[in-house]
Design an enzyme around this catalytic site. Structure first.
Site, PDB file in Angstrom:
ATOM      1  N   CYS A  57      -2.679   5.432   8.401  1.00 52.77           N
ATOM      2  CA  CYS A  57      -2.627   4.468   9.526  1.00 52.77           C
ATOM      3  C   CYS A  57      -1.647   4.959  10.369  1.00 52.77           C
ATOM      4  O   CYS A  57      -1.837   5.049  11.806  1.00 52.77           O
ATOM      5  CB  CYS A  57      -2.647   3.161   9.453  1.00 52.77           C
ATOM      6  SG  CYS A  57      -3.331   2.654   7.939  1.00 52.77           S
ATOM      7  N   ASN A  63       0.715  -1.136   0.035  1.00 51.81           N
ATOM      8  CA  ASN A  63       0.046   0.125  -0.053  1.00 51.81           C
ATOM      9  C   ASN A  63       0.975   1.270  -0.068  1.00 51.81           C
ATOM     10  O   ASN A  63       0.424   2.282  -0.157  1.00 51.81           O
ATOM     11  CB  ASN A  63      -0.956  -0.005   1.100  1.00 51.81           C
ATOM     12  CG  ASN A  63      -0.240  -0.258   2.445  1.00 51.81           C
ATOM     13  OD1 ASN A  63       0.273  -1.408   2.581  1.00 51.81           O
ATOM     14  ND2 ASN A  63      -0.426   0.374   3.362  1.00 51.81           N
TER      15      ASN A  63
HETATM   16  C1  PLP Z   1      -6.489  -0.530   3.852  1.00 53.41           C
HETATM   17  C2  PLP Z   1      -5.791  -1.691   3.882  1.00 53.41           C
HETATM   18  C3  PLP Z   1      -6.315  -2.652   4.785  1.00 53.41           C
HETATM   19  C4  PLP Z   1      -7.106  -2.358   5.805  1.00 53.41           C
HETATM   20  O1  PLP Z   1      -8.534  -2.330   5.096  1.00 53.41           O
HETATM   21  P1  PLP Z   1      -9.612  -1.724   5.978  1.00 53.41           P
HETATM   22  O2  PLP Z   1     -10.838  -2.129   5.123  1.00 53.41           O
HETATM   23  O3  PLP Z   1      -9.502  -0.182   5.881  1.00 53.41           O
HETATM   24  O4  PLP Z   1      -9.927  -2.246   7.300  1.00 53.41           O
HETATM   25  C5  PLP Z   1      -5.577  -3.840   4.969  1.00 53.41           C
HETATM   26  N1  PLP Z   1      -4.359  -3.968   4.058  1.00 53.41           N
HETATM   27  C6  PLP Z   1      -3.906  -3.142   3.169  1.00 53.41           C
HETATM   28  C7  PLP Z   1      -2.848  -3.683   2.282  1.00 53.41           C
HETATM   29  C8  PLP Z   1      -4.811  -1.953   3.036  1.00 53.41           C
HETATM   30  O5  PLP Z   1      -4.215  -1.175   2.032  1.00 53.41           O
END
Ligand code: PLP
Length: 398
Positions: free
Chosen positions: A325, A152
């Site tokens: 985050c 991400n």
């Molecule tokens: C955003 C994200 C998450 C968390 O997902 P949510 O639906 O916001 O809880 C987990 N893993 C990755 C790689 C993400 O980008």
């Protein structure tokens, strides 16, 4: 109204109009609880099953292999904690990487406190793991391999099919956090050799608080939540009917024109990369080739990331430094540390994440506004002053 360019789609997206329209009946004149037997309930149940089929089709699964959850975080927690419980008699060793999202990383750290042992595979400068390292890490008591499909922060796509083949050969369950991949690149659970896969609605223009866990047929993880026995007894809680419908509609839409949209996004991303890496002392982070079409990520030397994000905001640009985050913390991201960036360079990170809604004009705007912001921040930076003085002194000494 002044211009705003939203380039933080890896953090979250705008809800798609198509998804909203699909959701509306279930938010307004349709109260149905999908577990009731009268007409409203049956209609809700049909809508949920229809969404399940759409999700299954998008990832090459069967509908009965898809379980709806409250998002990526829940899916990751369920997959990991579920396998740990299911395989508790086999061992306490898990293999993962240094670059997982906190939803995986913090779950693993929690399990370490409970006595589990985790091997975090190192990554190279591009964020890739070595398959030899993976093979070497496997032990007789390894119960789970969990590796994300795409990162991400830096956009690197990992060799999931190859990892899955190794896991399969060794009889170890394999989970992938595919939250950044689903709806953005082709995802097929059988080609990827995965047993478990997490996805999240709000990363592909579906509603927030929606997600799913793919669980391969024959595998039945214990429930994370006990209660009324929805989702075939393994994920209790009244179905989030509008959310599930919105997720299904958004994913169907995202995958319908995937090839074309990937091409268009990659071209816009490349234009951004070319333009911004022309700024001195700037580099692209992540794999230059195997990367998500929409993520352009950089580090600018002698620039402080949070100040950059604030100054960009004043220019109508939404981007992020590190992942949403972890912002608010002063430590540079674990991902940038893992790819070997020194602390002071990792601090100057910027991620611009595009999706179908971004336009050529957005890219031009970013390329017009960002370089002066970097210049301005460097002009105020004592680190930059030292660096320039050092370069001047070295040149004079020649
Ligand atoms: C955003 C994200 C998450 C968390 O997902 P949510 O639906 O916001 O809880 C987990 N893993 C990755 C790689 C993400 O980008």
């Amino acid at each position: 109204m002044s211009k705003i360019v939203y380039a933080d789609n890896a953090a979250t997206t705008f809800l798609s109009k198509h998804a909203l329209e699909a959701m509306m009946p279930f938010l307004t004149d349709q109260p149905g609880n999908a577990s009731t037997v009268y007409a409203y309930g049956r209609a809700a149940k049909r809508a949920v099953e229809d969404a399940r089929s759409k999700v299954a089709a998008a990832i090459g699964a069967k509908p009965e292999e898809v379980y709806f959850t409250s998002g990526g975080t829940e899916s990751d927690n369920w997959a990991i904690k579920g396998v740990v419980e299911l395989r508790k008699n086999k061992g306490k060793h898990i293999i993962s990487t240094e670059i997982e999202h906190h939803a995986v990383q913090h779950t693993l750290q929690y399990l370490e406190k409970q006595g589990y042992e985790v091997t975090y595979l190192k990554v190279d400068q591009y964020g890739n793991i070595s398959l030899d390292d993976l093979r070497a890490a496997i032990r007789p008591d390894t119960i789970l391999i969990t590796v994300m499909t795409a990162n991400n922060e830096i956009g690197t796509i990992l060799p999931i099919a190859e990892i899955g083949a190794i896991a399969q050969e060794k009889g170890i369950l394999f989970h992938t956090d595919a939250v950044q991949a689903v709806g953005h690149i082709p995802v097929n659970v059988s080609e990827m050799n995965v047993d478990l896969l997490s996805l999240s609605g709000h990363k592909f223009k579906g509603p927030k608080g929606t997600g799913a866990l793919y669980m391969k047929k024959g595998l039945r993880l214990p429930a994370l939540l006990q209660g009324g026995g929805q989702e075939r007894g393994v994920r209790s809680g009244t179905e989030n009917v509008p959310g599930i419908v919105g997720l299904g509609a958004a994913l169907e839409e995202a995958t319908a024109n995937l090839g074309e949209s990937m091409k268009r996004l990659a071209a816009m991303r490349e234009k951004l990369v070319k333009g911004l890496t022309a700024i001195p002392y700037t580099r692209l982070t992540g794999d230059p080739v195997h990367r998500l079409p929409g993520i352009a990520s950089f580090v600018f030397e002698c620039v402080e990331g949070e100040s950059m994000v604030l100054l960009l905001d004043q220019n109508g640009i939404c981007g992020s430094s590190g992942s949403a985050c972890s912002s608010g913390s002063l430590d540079p991201s674990h991902v940038l540390m893992a790819i070997g960036l020194p602390h002071e360079i990792a601090h100057g990170s910027l991620r611009l994440s595009l999706n179908e809604d971004n336009t050529e004009e957005d890219i031009d705007y970013l390329l017009e506004k960002i370089p002066p912001v970097i210049e301005r921040l460097r002009a105020m930076s004592p680190l930059w002053e030292d660096k320039m003085a050092g370069i001047a002194a070295a040149a004079a000494a020649k």
